[in-house]
Design a protein around this motif. Structure first.
Motif, PDB file in Angstrom:
ATOM      1  N   PRO A  29      20.530 -72.265 -46.241  1.00  0.00           N
ATOM      2  CA  PRO A  29      19.824 -71.198 -45.513  1.00  0.00           C
ATOM      3  C   PRO A  29      18.683 -71.723 -44.642  1.00  0.00           C
ATOM      4  O   PRO A  29      18.462 -71.219 -43.545  1.00  0.00           O
ATOM      5  CB  PRO A  29      19.289 -70.293 -46.618  1.00  0.00           C
ATOM      6  N   ARG A  32      20.259 -73.148 -41.515  1.00  0.00           N
ATOM      7  CA  ARG A  32      20.750 -72.050 -40.663  1.00  0.00           C
ATOM      8  C   ARG A  32      19.588 -71.350 -39.960  1.00  0.00           C
ATOM      9  O   ARG A  32      19.706 -70.946 -38.798  1.00  0.00           O
ATOM     10  CB  ARG A  32      21.575 -71.056 -41.474  1.00  0.00           C
ATOM     11  N   ALA A  76      24.004 -60.508 -41.529  1.00  0.00           N
ATOM     12  CA  ALA A  76      24.048 -61.411 -42.684  1.00  0.00           C
ATOM     13  C   ALA A  76      23.040 -60.974 -43.737  1.00  0.00           C
ATOM     14  O   ALA A  76      23.328 -61.022 -44.940  1.00  0.00           O
ATOM     15  CB  ALA A  76      23.770 -62.850 -42.244  1.00  0.00           C
ATOM     16  N   GLU A  77      21.854 -60.552 -43.308  1.00  0.00           N
ATOM     17  CA  GLU A  77      20.844 -60.099 -44.269  1.00  0.00           C
ATOM     18  C   GLU A  77      21.288 -58.836 -44.993  1.00  0.00           C
ATOM     19  O   GLU A  77      21.108 -58.715 -46.199  1.00  0.00           O
ATOM     20  CB  GLU A  77      19.506 -59.860 -43.561  1.00  0.00           C
ATOM     21  N   SER A  78      21.909 -57.893 -44.262  1.00  0.00           N
ATOM     22  CA  SER A  78      22.337 -56.652 -44.905  1.00  0.00           C
ATOM     23  C   SER A  78      23.500 -56.904 -45.860  1.00  0.00           C
ATOM     24  O   SER A  78      23.583 -56.284 -46.921  1.00  0.00           O
ATOM     25  CB  SER A  78      22.712 -55.591 -43.864  1.00  0.00           C
ATOM     26  N   GLU A  79      24.385 -57.840 -45.529  1.00  0.00           N
ATOM     27  CA  GLU A  79      25.490 -58.187 -46.434  1.00  0.00           C
ATOM     28  C   GLU A  79      24.959 -58.899 -47.677  1.00  0.00           C
ATOM     29  O   GLU A  79      25.464 -58.675 -48.771  1.00  0.00           O
ATOM     30  CB  GLU A  79      26.522 -59.041 -45.707  1.00  0.00           C
ATOM     31  N   ALA A  80      23.942 -59.727 -47.505  1.00  0.00           N
ATOM     32  CA  ALA A  80      23.355 -60.425 -48.659  1.00  0.00           C
ATOM     33  C   ALA A  80      22.679 -59.442 -49.601  1.00  0.00           C
ATOM     34  O   ALA A  80      22.740 -59.589 -50.819  1.00  0.00           O
ATOM     35  CB  ALA A  80      22.365 -61.490 -48.182  1.00  0.00           C
ATOM     36  N   GLU A  81      22.043 -58.415 -49.042  1.00  0.00           N
ATOM     37  CA  GLU A  81      21.390 -57.414 -49.871  1.00  0.00           C
ATOM     38  C   GLU A  81      22.419 -56.535 -50.592  1.00  0.00           C
ATOM     39  O   GLU A  81      22.148 -56.054 -51.692  1.00  0.00           O
ATOM     40  CB  GLU A  81      20.481 -56.531 -49.012  1.00  0.00           C
ATOM     41  N   LYS A  83      25.374 -57.510 -51.712  1.00  0.00           N
ATOM     42  CA  LYS A  83      26.083 -58.253 -52.750  1.00  0.00           C
ATOM     43  C   LYS A  83      25.342 -58.125 -54.071  1.00  0.00           C
ATOM     44  O   LYS A  83      24.132 -58.305 -54.133  1.00  0.00           O
ATOM     45  CB  LYS A  83      26.194 -59.736 -52.393  1.00  0.00           C
ATOM     46  N   SER A  85      23.880 -59.409 -57.443  1.00  0.00           N
ATOM     47  CA  SER A  85      23.392 -60.718 -57.864  1.00  0.00           C
ATOM     48  C   SER A  85      24.179 -61.223 -59.060  1.00  0.00           C
ATOM     49  O   SER A  85      24.432 -60.476 -60.004  1.00  0.00           O
ATOM     50  CB  SER A  85      21.902 -60.629 -58.192  1.00  0.00           C
TER      51      SER A  85
END
Length: 89
Positions: A29, A32, A76-81, A83, A85
């Protein structure tokens, strides 16, 4: 003298673009993030060079690429949130 400096701006812009693309392909990260900001810097460099040379299609392209890069960051941030944990099990 300023015209000569702006003429040479295309070479650092190209180098920053290539380096940023390399970093964007990293699984890290941090790398990136470096690639994201590097790409935005290269977009600005290309836009300055394009303005100087009257390459208005290049300027438009840089704005489109920057917008797509920013869109990708938010996506990408919204997809990470979204998912779940793996630490919660």
């Amino acid at each position: 003298m300023t015209d000569e400096l702006i003429d040479w701006l295309q070479w650092p812009a190209m180098a920053v673009s290539v380096a940023a693309a390399w970093f964007l392909g990293s699984p890290s990260p941090l790398k990136r993030g470096i690639g994201f900001w590097g790409m935005l810097v290269s977009n600005a460099m290309w836009a300055v060079w394009g303005w100087h040379d009257g390459a208005f299609a290049l300027i438009a392209l840089q704005f489109c690429l920057a917008a797509m890069n920013i869109r990708g960051l938010f996506k990408a941030e919204s997809e990470a949130e979204a998912k779940p944990s793996s630490d919660s099990s």
